[in-house]
Design an enzyme around this catalytic site. Sequence first.
Site, PDB file in Angstrom:
ATOM      1  N   THR A 130       0.823  -1.207   0.000  1.00 30.33           N
ATOM      2  CA  THR A 130       0.000   0.000   0.000  1.00 30.33           C
ATOM      3  C   THR A 130       0.863   1.265   0.000  1.00 30.33           C
ATOM      4  O   THR A 130       1.787   1.371   0.790  1.00 30.33           O
ATOM      5  CB  THR A 130      -0.804   0.020   1.318  1.00 30.33           C
ATOM      6  OG1 THR A 130      -1.667  -1.086   1.289  1.00 30.33           O
ATOM      7  CG2 THR A 130      -1.568   1.293   1.516  1.00 30.33           C
ATOM      8  N   THR A 151       0.475   1.572   6.825  1.00 34.93           N
ATOM      9  CA  THR A 151       0.457   0.403   5.942  1.00 34.93           C
ATOM     10  C   THR A 151       0.488  -0.836   6.838  1.00 34.93           C
ATOM     11  O   THR A 151       0.885  -0.763   7.996  1.00 34.93           O
ATOM     12  CB  THR A 151       1.662   0.429   4.969  1.00 34.93           C
ATOM     13  OG1 THR A 151       1.609  -0.726   4.127  1.00 34.93           O
ATOM     14  CG2 THR A 151       2.991   0.443   5.689  1.00 34.93           C
ATOM     15  N   GLY A 152       0.029  -1.944   6.297  1.00 32.48           N
ATOM     16  CA  GLY A 152       0.001  -3.165   7.088  1.00 32.48           C
ATOM     17  C   GLY A 152      -1.407  -3.671   7.303  1.00 32.48           C
ATOM     18  O   GLY A 152      -2.321  -3.331   6.538  1.00 32.48           O
ATOM     19  N   ARG A 187     -14.500  -6.812   1.880  1.00 34.97           N
ATOM     20  CA  ARG A 187     -13.631  -6.391   2.994  1.00 34.97           C
ATOM     21  C   ARG A 187     -12.933  -5.065   2.631  1.00 34.97           C
ATOM     22  O   ARG A 187     -12.413  -4.886   1.551  1.00 34.97           O
ATOM     23  CB  ARG A 187     -12.589  -7.461   3.278  1.00 34.97           C
ATOM     24  CG  ARG A 187     -11.610  -7.123   4.415  1.00 34.97           C
ATOM     25  CD  ARG A 187     -10.362  -6.468   3.910  1.00 34.97           C
ATOM     26  NE  ARG A 187      -9.386  -6.211   4.973  1.00 34.97           N
ATOM     27  CZ  ARG A 187      -8.306  -5.436   4.823  1.00 34.97           C
ATOM     28  NH1 ARG A 187      -8.069  -4.850   3.674  1.00 34.97           N
ATOM     29  NH2 ARG A 187      -7.475  -5.258   5.810  1.00 34.97           N
ATOM     30  N   VAL A 188     -12.940  -4.146   3.574  1.00 29.51           N
ATOM     31  CA  VAL A 188     -12.243  -2.872   3.395  1.00 29.51           C
ATOM     32  C   VAL A 188     -11.316  -2.687   4.594  1.00 29.51           C
ATOM     33  O   VAL A 188     -11.720  -2.934   5.737  1.00 29.51           O
ATOM     34  CB  VAL A 188     -13.253  -1.694   3.311  1.00 29.51           C
ATOM     35  CG1 VAL A 188     -12.525  -0.359   3.316  1.00 29.51           C
ATOM     36  CG2 VAL A 188     -14.121  -1.826   2.058  1.00 29.51           C
ATOM     37  N   GLY A 189     -10.104  -2.276   4.339  1.00 34.29           N
ATOM     38  CA  GLY A 189      -9.134  -2.077   5.416  1.00 34.29           C
ATOM     39  C   GLY A 189      -9.082  -0.635   5.868  1.00 34.29           C
ATOM     40  O   GLY A 189     -10.032   0.134   5.723  1.00 34.29           O
ATOM     41  N   ASP A 190      -7.937  -0.283   6.408  1.00 25.24           N
ATOM     42  CA  ASP A 190      -7.764   1.065   6.961  1.00 25.24           C
ATOM     43  C   ASP A 190      -7.470   2.124   5.912  1.00 25.24           C
ATOM     44  O   ASP A 190      -7.724   3.315   6.130  1.00 25.24           O
ATOM     45  CB  ASP A 190      -6.556   1.059   7.920  1.00 25.24           C
ATOM     46  CG  ASP A 190      -5.277   0.676   7.176  1.00 25.24           C
ATOM     47  OD1 ASP A 190      -5.301  -0.345   6.447  1.00 25.24           O
ATOM     48  OD2 ASP A 190      -4.267   1.398   7.288  1.00 25.24           O
ATOM     49  N   GLY A 248      -4.798  -3.725   8.083  1.00 26.33           N
ATOM     50  CA  GLY A 248      -5.735  -2.630   8.299  1.00 26.33           C
ATOM     51  C   GLY A 248      -6.633  -2.793   9.510  1.00 26.33           C
ATOM     52  O   GLY A 248      -6.980  -1.816  10.177  1.00 26.33           O
TER      53      GLY A 248
HETATM   54  C1  SD4 Z   1      -5.262  -2.976   4.186  1.00 28.50           C
HETATM   55  N1  SD4 Z   1      -3.529  -1.539   4.981  1.00 28.50           N
HETATM   56  O1  SD4 Z   1      -6.113  -3.103   3.322  1.00 28.50           O
HETATM   57  C2  SD4 Z   1      -4.000  -2.256   3.829  1.00 28.50           C
HETATM   58  C3  SD4 Z   1      -3.052  -3.254   3.279  1.00 28.50           C
HETATM   59  C4  SD4 Z   1      -1.631  -2.915   3.416  1.00 28.50           C
HETATM   60  O2  SD4 Z   1       0.502  -3.557   3.611  1.00 28.50           O
HETATM   61  O3  SD4 Z   1      -1.233  -1.828   3.726  1.00 28.50           O
HETATM   62  N2  SD4 Z   1      -0.770  -3.840   3.297  1.00 28.50           N
HETATM   63  O4  SD4 Z   1      -5.373  -3.447   5.316  1.00 28.50           O
END
Ligand code: SD4
Length: 325
Positions: free
Chosen positions: A187, A238-239, A215-218, A241
């Site tokens: 991301t 990032t990471g 599904r939706v992340g952060d 979410g």
């Molecule tokens: C998520 N934060 O959809 C994003 C994915 C991401 O490193 O950043 N991956 O959760």
Amino acid sequence: MKRRNFLNQSSLGMTSILVAPHVMGCSSKAQGSAAARKNSPYVISTWNVAEANSIAGKALENGVNALDAAVAGVAFEEANIQNTTVGKGGAPDRDGNVTLDACVMNHHGDCGAVLAVENITHVAALAKDVMEHTPHVILAGAGARKFALERGYTPEELLTESSRKDWKKWLEKGNYQPEINVENHDTIGMLCCDTEGNLSGVCTTSGLAYKMQGRVGDSPIIGSGLYIDNEVGGAVATGLGEEVIKTVGSFLIVELMRQGRTPQQACEEAVQRIVKKQQGKPDFQVAYVATNKKGQVGAFSVHSGFSYSMYKDQTNQNIKSNSVF
Ligand code: SD4
């Protein structure tokens, strides 16, 4: 397409950054005479994204505002089909649909976001369009796609041959293990400070590989994946979410900086809040980068392997972040 427009529209040229190279940072005090207004612009982004950072950095040096520069920068990775975590070529959900998320926030505190959008590559630009051309902050799914088509975006197949192949391989076992790349190229969260000393940011992603449909992340959630307060600073995540959302990570970092923490201290505290809630060593990655109005920068992650890109004074650097583990 949009990137080219931004770059073509800028006409200030290189002289604009030579006016006051000694003025560093992103101080809002730099308002006033034309000379005093000039600020040394910079870009920080999650991961090693030299091209995207340089596009944004050069745009800033040419006088493009922070938000347009950031949207132009991330557009490079959105169109890059080698990058399997952003835009076209991003990994699909477990049913084979590529759904993209993005948000933007500018120095006025205005923001826009699109969630789970299909067939549109440049979702950061679309999020900006939501901000600028609708009375809303968020458009999701089919509504976001419809809005994009109305705005003249060209629908595209986002699932590439290579990502289809990887997905088919994943289907052989179909184990739902959220896969988080701890090493590189994920991301993109990008923060830009322009020659006026204003901060803006963008976050764009295809989200977790093989996520559940819907599904939706952060990343597109204002306050979680991105937050900007032009009086204080900005942060991006990032990471995984889900963990960022539970602690409203980017907003938390900006509020900690408001209370006097440096960007580095604020990123560390936000990561520690997540880690403290786990029993033992987490098996996921979360990382933040942040900057404040003094132009200070910080970054921190749960696991090692995270790095961020910084463009300043016509130089791009990839900098390794410290981590808890
Ligand atoms: C998520 N934060 O959809 C994003 C994915 C991401 O490193 O950043 N991956 O959760």
